[in-house]
Motif scaffolding. Structure first.
Motif, PDB file in Angstrom:
ATOM      1  N   ASN A  31     -24.516  17.606  -8.710  1.00 16.65           N
ATOM      2  CA  ASN A  31     -25.682  16.817  -9.105  1.00 16.65           C
ATOM      3  C   ASN A  31     -26.896  17.649  -9.531  1.00 16.65           C
ATOM      4  N   PRO A  32     -26.734  18.543 -10.474  1.00 16.23           N
ATOM      5  CA  PRO A  32     -27.880  19.366 -10.907  1.00 16.23           C
ATOM      6  C   PRO A  32     -29.014  18.546 -11.511  1.00 16.23           C
ATOM      7  N   SER A  33     -28.718  17.329 -11.976  1.00 17.42           N
ATOM      8  CA  SER A  33     -29.745  16.490 -12.603  1.00 17.42           C
ATOM      9  C   SER A  33     -30.832  16.067 -11.630  1.00 17.42           C
ATOM     10  N   ASN A  34     -30.583  16.225 -10.327  1.00 22.15           N
ATOM     11  CA  ASN A  34     -31.609  15.868  -9.350  1.00 22.15           C
ATOM     12  C   ASN A  34     -32.827  16.781  -9.444  1.00 22.15           C
ATOM     13  N   ASP A  35     -32.672  17.947 -10.073  1.00 18.58           N
ATOM     14  CA  ASP A  35     -33.792  18.868 -10.265  1.00 18.58           C
ATOM     15  C   ASP A  35     -34.337  18.731 -11.679  1.00 18.58           C
ATOM     16  N   ASN A  36     -35.639  18.689 -11.792  1.00 16.40           N
ATOM     17  CA  ASN A  36     -36.258  18.609 -13.119  1.00 16.40           C
ATOM     18  C   ASN A  36     -37.492  19.514 -13.147  1.00 16.40           C
ATOM     19  N   PRO A  37     -37.367  20.742 -13.655  1.00 22.52           N
ATOM     20  CA  PRO A  37     -36.191  21.294 -14.345  1.00 22.52           C
ATOM     21  C   PRO A  37     -35.157  21.890 -13.379  1.00 22.52           C
ATOM     22  N   ALA A  58     -39.057   9.869 -20.464  1.00 19.03           N
ATOM     23  CA  ALA A  58     -38.493   8.516 -20.580  1.00 19.03           C
ATOM     24  C   ALA A  58     -37.013   8.430 -20.213  1.00 19.03           C
ATOM     25  N   ILE A  59     -36.389   9.536 -19.820  1.00 18.90           N
ATOM     26  CA  ILE A  59     -34.999   9.481 -19.371  1.00 18.90           C
ATOM     27  C   ILE A  59     -34.943   9.865 -17.894  1.00 18.90           C
ATOM     28  N   ASN A  60     -33.860   9.467 -17.251  1.00 15.87           N
ATOM     29  CA  ASN A  60     -33.747   9.653 -15.810  1.00 15.87           C
ATOM     30  C   ASN A  60     -32.440  10.321 -15.433  1.00 15.87           C
ATOM     31  N   ALA A  61     -32.457  10.966 -14.264  1.00 18.10           N
ATOM     32  CA  ALA A  61     -31.275  11.665 -13.782  1.00 18.10           C
ATOM     33  C   ALA A  61     -30.144  10.683 -13.531  1.00 18.10           C
ATOM     34  N   ASN A  62     -28.916  11.173 -13.752  1.00 20.95           N
ATOM     35  CA  ASN A  62     -27.717  10.420 -13.417  1.00 20.95           C
ATOM     36  C   ASN A  62     -26.737  11.388 -12.763  1.00 20.95           C
ATOM     37  N   ASN A  63     -26.297  11.062 -11.562  1.00 23.41           N
ATOM     38  CA  ASN A  63     -25.447  11.975 -10.815  1.00 23.41           C
ATOM     39  C   ASN A  63     -24.162  12.328 -11.569  1.00 23.41           C
ATOM     40  N   ALA A  64     -23.868  13.612 -11.592  1.00 29.91           N
ATOM     41  CA  ALA A  64     -22.627  14.137 -12.167  1.00 29.91           C
ATOM     42  C   ALA A  64     -22.557  15.596 -11.771  1.00 29.91           C
ATOM     43  N   ASN A  65     -21.393  16.065 -11.425  1.00 29.50           N
ATOM     44  CA  ASN A  65     -21.238  17.459 -11.030  1.00 29.50           C
ATOM     45  C   ASN A  65     -21.025  18.352 -12.236  1.00 29.50           C
ATOM     46  N   ASN A  66     -21.566  19.566 -12.161  1.00 30.41           N
ATOM     47  CA  ASN A  66     -21.346  20.611 -13.162  1.00 30.41           C
ATOM     48  C   ASN A  66     -21.841  20.240 -14.557  1.00 30.41           C
ATOM     49  N   ARG A  67     -22.856  19.399 -14.629  1.00 33.09           N
ATOM     50  CA  ARG A  67     -23.498  19.078 -15.906  1.00 33.09           C
ATOM     51  C   ARG A  67     -24.848  18.440 -15.651  1.00 33.09           C
ATOM     52  N   TYR A  68     -25.777  18.670 -16.563  1.00 35.00           N
ATOM     53  CA  TYR A  68     -27.125  18.120 -16.443  1.00 35.00           C
ATOM     54  C   TYR A  68     -27.128  16.786 -17.180  1.00 35.00           C
ATOM     55  N   ASN A  69     -27.091  15.702 -16.427  1.00 36.57           N
ATOM     56  CA  ASN A  69     -26.769  14.381 -16.955  1.00 36.57           C
ATOM     57  C   ASN A  69     -27.985  13.453 -16.887  1.00 36.57           C
ATOM     58  N   ALA A  70     -28.139  12.577 -17.876  1.00 34.16           N
ATOM     59  CA  ALA A  70     -29.272  11.644 -17.885  1.00 34.16           C
ATOM     60  C   ALA A  70     -28.881  10.322 -18.534  1.00 34.16           C
ATOM     61  N   ARG A  71     -29.622   9.290 -18.166  1.00 27.61           N
ATOM     62  CA  ARG A  71     -29.440   7.943 -18.722  1.00 27.61           C
ATOM     63  C   ARG A  71     -30.794   7.427 -19.223  1.00 27.61           C
ATOM     64  N   ASP A  72     -30.809   6.177 -19.690  1.00 31.70           N
ATOM     65  CA  ASP A  72     -32.009   5.502 -20.212  1.00 31.70           C
ATOM     66  C   ASP A  72     -32.450   6.050 -21.566  1.00 31.70           C
ATOM     67  N   TRP A  73     -31.481   6.494 -22.352  1.00 31.87           N
ATOM     68  CA  TRP A  73     -31.761   6.922 -23.726  1.00 31.87           C
ATOM     69  C   TRP A  73     -32.028   5.683 -24.586  1.00 31.87           C
ATOM     70  N   ASN A  74     -32.874   5.815 -25.580  1.00 34.68           N
ATOM     71  CA  ASN A  74     -33.164   4.705 -26.482  1.00 34.68           C
ATOM     72  C   ASN A  74     -31.898   4.314 -27.242  1.00 34.68           C
ATOM     73  N   ARG A  75     -31.649   3.015 -27.339  1.00 33.24           N
ATOM     74  CA  ARG A  75     -30.437   2.545 -28.013  1.00 33.24           C
ATOM     75  C   ARG A  75     -30.619   2.415 -29.517  1.00 33.24           C
ATOM     76  N   THR A  76     -31.815   2.019 -29.954  1.00 35.93           N
ATOM     77  CA  THR A  76     -31.977   1.622 -31.345  1.00 35.93           C
ATOM     78  C   THR A  76     -32.386   2.734 -32.303  1.00 35.93           C
ATOM     79  N   ASN A 177     -23.600  20.300 -20.552  1.00 38.77           N
ATOM     80  CA  ASN A 177     -22.717  20.875 -19.532  1.00 38.77           C
ATOM     81  C   ASN A 177     -22.972  22.362 -19.310  1.00 38.77           C
ATOM     82  N   ASN A 178     -23.428  23.054 -20.329  1.00 40.42           N
ATOM     83  CA  ASN A 178     -23.830  24.457 -20.239  1.00 40.42           C
ATOM     84  C   ASN A 178     -24.534  24.820 -21.536  1.00 40.42           C
ATOM     85  N   PHE A 179     -25.235  25.943 -21.536  1.00 45.20           N
ATOM     86  CA  PHE A 179     -25.956  26.328 -22.746  1.00 45.20           C
ATOM     87  C   PHE A 179     -26.186  27.830 -22.754  1.00 45.20           C
ATOM     88  N   VAL A 180     -26.431  28.346 -23.957  1.00 45.31           N
ATOM     89  CA  VAL A 180     -26.751  29.763 -24.108  1.00 45.31           C
ATOM     90  C   VAL A 180     -27.654  29.950 -25.323  1.00 45.31           C
TER      91      VAL A 180
END
Length: 200
Positions: A31-37, A58-76, A177-180
């Protein structure tokens, strides 16, 4: 008889070749998304200060292991408050010469289908990359070219944002999930030059 001696001193600035990793994170925790940043596990060039990976307001954390995950993205459509961000600041006397920004992205079934990468260099007004997102649960690698002149000789803070939109439900998620960041952190200028005038 006086002899005149000429002394020629050549000062050489150290140069590091482009193409090495200057900032990366495999994001391999629960759950790395619990930290911001999120900064755990990041590896950074010693002449850089970085923010880690964070979320826009405007986006919020969403639990997931081994990836920085978020929800509440704009749909339109594009929303200037829906993004992941990364800030890199070279230490005094250094500059960043970028090569590229590479990240792996993953979406849920109802998550965003479009992304755009922008930077603070122009106030986040233009896209520097619009990578393709794969299908639900598919990890897709995105490569943003930063080898152009605008992303060389960076001597102050620069922030990159990954915006996303276009899902079918605001509960849909998108993760990095990862970046460089690849490139080099070089001395920005030669040391002070001293000139011998024959006496002083």
């Amino acid at each position: 008889m006086k002899k005149l001696f000429s002394i020629v001193i050549i000062l050489v600035c150290p140069i590091i070749l482009n193409g090495q990793t200057i900032f990366f994170n495999d994001i391999a925790t629960n759950n790395p998304s619990n930290d911001n940043p999120y900064i755990i596990g990041q590896v950074v060039d010693p002449n850089l200060t970085v923010s880690g990976i964070g979320r826009g307001p405007a986006i919020n954390a969403n639990n997931a292991n081994n990836r920085y995950n978020a929800r509440d993205w704009n749909r339109t459509g594009f929303d200037s408050n829906d993004y992941f961000y990364f800030t890199l600041t070279p230490n005094v006397g250094y500059e960043i010469d970028f090569t590229n920004f590479v990240f792996n992205v993953e979406r849920s079934n109802t998550g965003p289908v479009q992304i755009a990468v922008r930077s603070s260099l122009d106030g986040y007004t233009s896209n520097i990359g619009t990578p393709i997102i794969g299908g639900s649960g598919v990890v897709t690698q995105s490569i943003v070219d930063l080898s152009g002149v605008n992303y060389q000789n960076i001597i102050s803070s620069i922030t990159f944002r990954v915006y996303a939109w276009g899902g079918t439900n605001t509960n849909g998620t998108l993760s990095i999930n990862n970046f460089v960041f690849n490139g080099a952190v070089n001395v920005s200028q030669c040391p002070l030059t001293t000139t011998w005038d024959g006496m002083n």
